[in-house]
Design a protein around this motif. Sequence first.
Motif, short mmCIF file in Angstrom:
data_model
loop_
_atom_site.label_atom_id
_atom_site.label_comp_id
_atom_site.label_asym_id
_atom_site.label_seq_id
_atom_site.Cartn_x
_atom_site.Cartn_y
_atom_site.Cartn_z
N ASP A 1 0.83 -1.21 0.00
CA ASP A 1 0.00 0.00 0.00
C ASP A 1 0.87 1.25 0.00
N SER B 1 -0.89 4.43 -0.28
CA SER B 1 -1.87 5.52 -0.20
C SER B 1 -1.53 6.53 0.87
N THR B 2 -0.70 6.13 1.85
CA THR B 2 -0.22 7.05 2.87
C THR B 2 1.29 6.85 3.04
N THR C 1 -0.54 2.84 8.22
CA THR C 1 -1.84 3.41 7.85
C THR C 1 -2.10 3.25 6.36
N ILE C 2 -3.40 3.30 6.01
CA ILE C 2 -3.81 3.31 4.61
C ILE C 2 -5.04 4.22 4.48
N MET C 3 -5.42 4.55 3.24
CA MET C 3 -6.66 5.27 2.98
C MET C 3 -7.79 4.26 2.82
N ASP D 1 -12.08 7.02 2.11
CA ASP D 1 -11.68 8.43 2.10
C ASP D 1 -11.19 8.91 3.47
N GLU D 2 -10.73 7.99 4.30
CA GLU D 2 -10.20 8.36 5.61
C GLU D 2 -8.88 7.63 5.84
N VAL D 3 -7.97 8.26 6.60
CA VAL D 3 -6.74 7.60 6.98
C VAL D 3 -7.01 6.72 8.21
N THR E 1 -5.56 3.23 10.73
CA THR E 1 -4.43 2.41 11.14
C THR E 1 -4.80 0.94 10.97
#
Length: 841
Positions: free
Chosen positions: A661, A663-664, A669-671, A674-676, A678
Amino acid sequence: MDFLARNRSRFCTKFSLSSFGLSLVFILSFQSSALAQSVTVIDAFTQQPLEQVMITNQTKERYATTNDQGRFELDQFVEEDQLSFQMMGYEKTTLNRKEIGLQDHVVALFLDEKMLGEIVLSVARTAAQSQKIAERVSLIDKNTIQKESPTTGADLLLLAPGVRLQKSQGGGGSPVLRGFEANRVLLVVDGIRMNNAIYRSGHLQNAITVDPNSIERVEVIYGASSVGYGSDALGGVVHYYTKTPKINNKKAMQSVVSSNYNSAQNAFIQHFETEASFRQWASFSSVSYSSFGDIRMGKNRQHGYEDWGLVNTYSANSETAYFATPSTNSNPNIQKNSGYSQVDFLQKFVVNLPGESQFLLNLQFSNSSNIPRFDKLNEAREGSLRFAEWHYGPQKRLLISPQLKLFPRKKLLYKGTITGAFQQVEEARIKRNFGSLSRESQNEAVDVFSINGDFEMAKTERFSVAYGFEWVHNRIESNAFAVDLQIANNTILGEENKRMIPTRYPSDGSRYTIVAAYGNFRYDLNDKTTVALGTRLTNTQLDAAWNDAALINSQLNSVKAKNTAITGSFSLAYRPTQNWRLNLLGSSGFRSPNIDDLGKIRENKGMLLVPNPNLKPEFVYTVDGGIAYHPKDKAVNFNLRFYHSSLRDYIGRMAYSIATDSSTLAASTIMFSDEVVTTQANANIGNGRIYGFSFEGGWRINELLSATAQFTHTAAAENAMLGPLPSILPYYGGVDLRYTKEKVSLSLRQRFNSSKSPEEYSLGGEDGLEETPAVSTSVDPSGFAGSPSWATYSLLAQFKVNENLRLNATLENIFDLHYRSFASGISAPGRSLNLGGRYQF
């Protein structure tokens, strides 16, 4: 049982010759004995022959007694006789000769209600005398259920000592046994496992799909019970037995109607059942409708936290109504979005078949309305409610189960039961944030096919052997999508822009199969000592796959897992006198990772649980011992038990990184939506220990007054990687004082829970520390106070108007105390007047 008449024929032919011709004389002499008909009398539960049953006709001029094989000769009676079958501890049964013949000359006697408590059906999946088993088993009988009138199949379990319930919403109820919860406690109905491949490890509400009004009895087995039941039975087994019609009952038709009202929940529960009994078959039908309003919490804040649990604002959104901001609650003690409704149906047919066999068809159906997830709808973010919508879709459970009972009465197969079943379970989760028009839906459909075979060898005076097999196949389909709402003012007109989102479970389907065989041997060393030895071999297989469009981890598009476990038990029950009993039990249990453990994707308070393909089974090894005193007069009795469970490869939540991943920037963490968030995953985090003791006692003060008490203590050794284990409450229990005189029964009841400090809460979130009172970080670094202790008092009354009509009244939580059961996300009902009536006709 018919015995063929034995006919003997003798032919004598004499010949005489004379000179006038040949004459043949044929003389036939036929001699036949009278047809002798033998009748066998058996126990309706165990199907064992009953010795010393007294049989008399209506005038008591003719009588007989069954022999050591449970038999007597019917030719001692004439055609017009009405035969009465009587034996101490059994219900009296009256039949004529014709009726006996229609039953294949087998008469089944039913245990008297008072004696049913001495029989345990669930431990070895066959009937056994309670004094000869070492396991701790609690029985909830139908008389107790009728008197207490529990509102759901989950609340019903609170009638068993040592059982706790966790609730996240009004339509909730997750049983906890000896510190184990959810998919570590096995739910069984009529011999069929309810636990399926998506039973989760956090909290469950599936017990509410069992209608308490249709239950004959419940048996709760405490401790590892994997020999009889296989995977998941780490903390114990809850076995629901639904009502079954009696063939050739005294009353051909009988019906019951009941109605109950609960003021604190604004709940109405209506129930109707009817039973039809004929000579060779019988039918039982049951239907219940339950409507629950928003729960009113108690106002007496003895704990000192004036704002804890108050619902000042709430979401008034629904499937058709739209509100952009939270609404103000005119009465913060009313827990808005805690109501729901449910309908339950049960149908059973029992048919006697030729050759001493019996067929049963069991149909069950439960369907709820949408069930609001109360704790999530009260979750705050940046000082305001986070979710505009969060509810479970209608929860459906369908069961179709044909069952065949066989009685070959052979040495290796004396009797047996083959139970087939098809279960269909549907679940859905629908949510939408405030400030968003995007509504997300996750839908699960589980089909479960199973076959159980439970058999017994012929019992001797000292030993019995039970054995069997199990095959269970789960088929899971999971889909998820999001839509944008079309609104006009406060009305939702429709949906648009439907799109796929990550599913809760593998999006390309999953399968989970269990194959097992077991054996249980019980031997009476002498009149005082019984030993039992059991073993079970279980194999599980899991297959899951994800569509490319619903991947969280691009390197994980499928997973396969196979696990095999051998579990066993050894027990000793020693009865030095008629009144005392000593028990010792050693047992092992295991839980093979199911689809929920291995393949779930779930977001909770910014933490995203993701699949871990490397998960292995967890095991428990339990030592259980105790002493019991139960004199015949029951003036004073008690049962003290100690237990210690060692856990190996315990499954818990840990931090987990998805290497693919990007995305972050942070690996943890990842998206997601539409939110971050853990990421974490279930993992085998090592070993642990759970231990404790329980006490149950009773005192018959006089003929009218009696008292009972229960106390449970649970503790756990902290796991080095996980920290405190979840679902551990230090102690809880209660005291009951009962007054009974003729038609009136009164009870004063106390129930209590201990407190639990924040540092003792599990780090994975299962215990819900954030649901406890908020405090300054100077008071506790966590910002929460932990669970306060509480004690409630209730008054119960039952009045038996006549043989057909009973009235109940309960004043629950007399002092209107505000409290929450440990780990619950919703406050318990405040003072409540509960009224009910039951009429039988």
